[in-house]
Design a protein around this motif. Structure first.
Motif, PDB file in Angstrom:
ATOM      1  N   SER A 198       0.827  -1.213   0.000  1.00 28.36           N
ATOM      2  CA  SER A 198       0.000   0.000   0.000  1.00 28.36           C
ATOM      3  C   SER A 198       0.859   1.261   0.000  1.00 28.36           C
ATOM      4  O   SER A 198       0.484   2.276  -0.592  1.00 28.36           O
ATOM      5  CB  SER A 198      -0.926  -0.015   1.217  1.00 28.36           C
TER       6      SER A 198
ATOM      7  N   THR B 101     -15.036  -5.086   0.822  1.00 26.72           N
ATOM      8  CA  THR B 101     -13.872  -5.958   0.623  1.00 26.72           C
ATOM      9  C   THR B 101     -13.088  -5.565  -0.625  1.00 26.72           C
ATOM     10  O   THR B 101     -11.854  -5.624  -0.635  1.00 26.72           O
ATOM     11  CB  THR B 101     -14.318  -7.422   0.524  1.00 26.72           C
ATOM     12  N   SER B 102     -13.795  -5.149  -1.664  1.00 26.33           N
ATOM     13  CA  SER B 102     -13.114  -4.696  -2.885  1.00 26.33           C
ATOM     14  C   SER B 102     -12.323  -3.421  -2.627  1.00 26.33           C
ATOM     15  O   SER B 102     -11.222  -3.246  -3.166  1.00 26.33           O
ATOM     16  CB  SER B 102     -14.132  -4.465  -4.009  1.00 26.33           C
TER      17      SER B 102
ATOM     18  N   ILE C 161     -10.988  -2.511   0.266  1.00 25.74           N
ATOM     19  CA  ILE C 161      -9.794  -2.877   1.032  1.00 25.74           C
ATOM     20  C   ILE C 161      -8.744  -3.503   0.120  1.00 25.74           C
ATOM     21  O   ILE C 161      -7.548  -3.191   0.207  1.00 25.74           O
ATOM     22  CB  ILE C 161     -10.174  -3.844   2.168  1.00 25.74           C
ATOM     23  N   GLY C 162      -9.192  -4.397  -0.766  1.00 27.90           N
ATOM     24  CA  GLY C 162      -8.256  -4.999  -1.714  1.00 27.90           C
ATOM     25  C   GLY C 162      -7.665  -3.993  -2.687  1.00 27.90           C
ATOM     26  O   GLY C 162      -6.555  -4.191  -3.184  1.00 27.90           O
TER      27      GLY C 162
ATOM     28  N   PRO D  46      -3.305  -4.112  -2.090  1.00 31.23           N
ATOM     29  CA  PRO D  46      -3.371  -5.162  -3.118  1.00 31.23           C
ATOM     30  C   PRO D  46      -2.933  -6.546  -2.631  1.00 31.23           C
ATOM     31  O   PRO D  46      -3.450  -7.557  -3.098  1.00 31.23           O
ATOM     32  CB  PRO D  46      -2.429  -4.638  -4.211  1.00 31.23           C
ATOM     33  N   ARG D  47      -2.002  -6.593  -1.689  1.00 35.19           N
ATOM     34  CA  ARG D  47      -1.518  -7.894  -1.225  1.00 35.19           C
ATOM     35  C   ARG D  47      -2.523  -8.634  -0.353  1.00 35.19           C
ATOM     36  O   ARG D  47      -2.310  -9.795  -0.010  1.00 35.19           O
ATOM     37  CB  ARG D  47      -0.199  -7.703  -0.460  1.00 35.19           C
ATOM     38  N   SER D  48      -3.617  -7.973  -0.016  1.00 32.28           N
ATOM     39  CA  SER D  48      -4.646  -8.623   0.806  1.00 32.28           C
ATOM     40  C   SER D  48      -5.749  -9.240  -0.039  1.00 32.28           C
ATOM     41  O   SER D  48      -6.776  -9.664   0.506  1.00 32.28           O
ATOM     42  CB  SER D  48      -5.266  -7.601   1.766  1.00 32.28           C
ATOM     43  N   SER D  49      -5.560  -9.294  -1.356  1.00 33.16           N
ATOM     44  CA  SER D  49      -6.633  -9.738  -2.248  1.00 33.16           C
ATOM     45  C   SER D  49      -7.110 -11.152  -1.940  1.00 33.16           C
ATOM     46  O   SER D  49      -8.301 -11.447  -2.035  1.00 33.16           O
ATOM     47  CB  SER D  49      -6.178  -9.647  -3.707  1.00 33.16           C
TER      48      SER D  49
ATOM     49  N   THR E 189      -9.404 -10.787   1.147  1.00 35.63           N
ATOM     50  CA  THR E 189     -10.656 -10.089   0.844  1.00 35.63           C
ATOM     51  C   THR E 189     -11.549 -10.944  -0.049  1.00 35.63           C
ATOM     52  O   THR E 189     -12.775 -10.965   0.118  1.00 35.63           O
ATOM     53  CB  THR E 189     -10.373  -8.741   0.167  1.00 35.63           C
ATOM     54  N   ASP E 190     -10.958 -11.656  -1.006  1.00 34.46           N
ATOM     55  CA  ASP E 190     -11.741 -12.568  -1.847  1.00 34.46           C
ATOM     56  C   ASP E 190     -12.343 -13.689  -1.008  1.00 34.46           C
ATOM     57  O   ASP E 190     -13.473 -14.120  -1.251  1.00 34.46           O
ATOM     58  CB  ASP E 190     -10.868 -13.159  -2.952  1.00 34.46           C
TER      59      ASP E 190
ATOM     60  N   GLN F 235      -2.136 -17.052  -8.410  1.00 35.14           N
ATOM     61  CA  GLN F 235      -3.299 -16.544  -9.128  1.00 35.14           C
ATOM     62  C   GLN F 235      -2.962 -16.235 -10.586  1.00 35.14           C
ATOM     63  O   GLN F 235      -1.958 -15.588 -10.871  1.00 35.14           O
ATOM     64  CB  GLN F 235      -3.843 -15.294  -8.447  1.00 35.14           C
TER      65      GLN F 235
END
Length: 246
Positions: free
Chosen positions: A18, A80-81, A83-84, A88-91, A94-95, A188
């Protein structure tokens, strides 16, 4: 060629932190992120107001809990989107959260239609002798030869399990995906036969699509029987949440 190669190499790298994301943000990107964040916050505040309204208008019951779950699909996915987007590394996490909530919402939406009939017994009595169309999307919209379904206690239980299986299996698959991701086995976007990503994705999509079939079967009759309960707009909002989540 060098530019395309550098872009390809950048896509294979892990998502930025972030801090790096914010430091490299220009005015246009910052404005876009600010607008999307405000939209997510506004959606959460509207959902909070809806919870207060539902708790005041509906007495404590399973129906009230179902309404609260179903109306929370859009704001939870938006939160959740968001936050992601900022982290970005929490995707993966959050997914995972969105997957758990949304698959439960699919099951709750089917339960909501049953509750609008007055519960299981009232639903069975209302639809007894009425053939329900089974050639509905997304699984069997082209299978016109499928026999109709006659609602009974057993068939209604089967329809409920059709949506409940996704609420159980999809979070389990996402949990294994996170475990394998921490080990470096799950990557991914990498479609390798010997990798975990394509197999977990295929199973997750299959369970998700299968969970939509019971909803389509019951909705084919509920859209006329429950028109006074605005079931069609509710179904349209549910489908729009599906589109946004994918």
């Amino acid at each position: 060629m060098e530019r395309n190669g550098s872009r390809g190499a950048a896509c294979l790298q892990e998502p930025p932190s972030s801090e790096v994301l914010i430091s490299n943000m220009d005015m246009t990107m910052g404005s876009l992120y600010a607008v999307l964040t405000l939209m997510a916050v506004a959606g959460s505040l509207v959902y909070l107001e809806e919870i207060i309204y539902i708790t005041r208008k509906i007495s404590p019951s399973y129906k009230r809990t179902t309404y609260i779950w179903v109306t929370g699909a859009a704001p939870v996915i938006a939160a959740t989107s968001c936050i992601g987007m900022w982290i970005p590394r929490s995707s993966m996490f959050t997914d995972f959260t969105a997957s758990i909530y949304f698959t439960i919402c699919l099951h709750k939406f089917l339960v909501m239609m049953v509750e609008e009939y007055g519960g299981d017994e009232a639903c069975v009595q209302r639809l007894q002798g009425v053939p329900l169309k089974t050639s509905t999307g997304p699984c069997c919209c082209c299978c016109l030869c499928l026999p109709p379904l006659h609602i009974g206690r057993r068939s209604l239980t089967v329809l409920k399990w059709g949506t409940l299986q996704a609420a159980l299996l999809r979070p389990t698959l996402m949990f294994f995906a996170i475990v394998l991701w921490t080990n470096g086995t799950y990557q991914q976007g990498k479609m390798k036969v010997n990798g975990a990503f394509p197999w977990i994705t295929a199973l997750s999509v299959a369970t998700f699509i299968l969970s939509l079939w019971p909803i389509g079967i019951l909705f084919s009759q509920a859209k006329s029987n429950l028109s006074k309960h605005n079931i069609v707009p509710k179904f349209a909002l549910n489908q729009s949440c599906i589109s946004s989540s994918w």
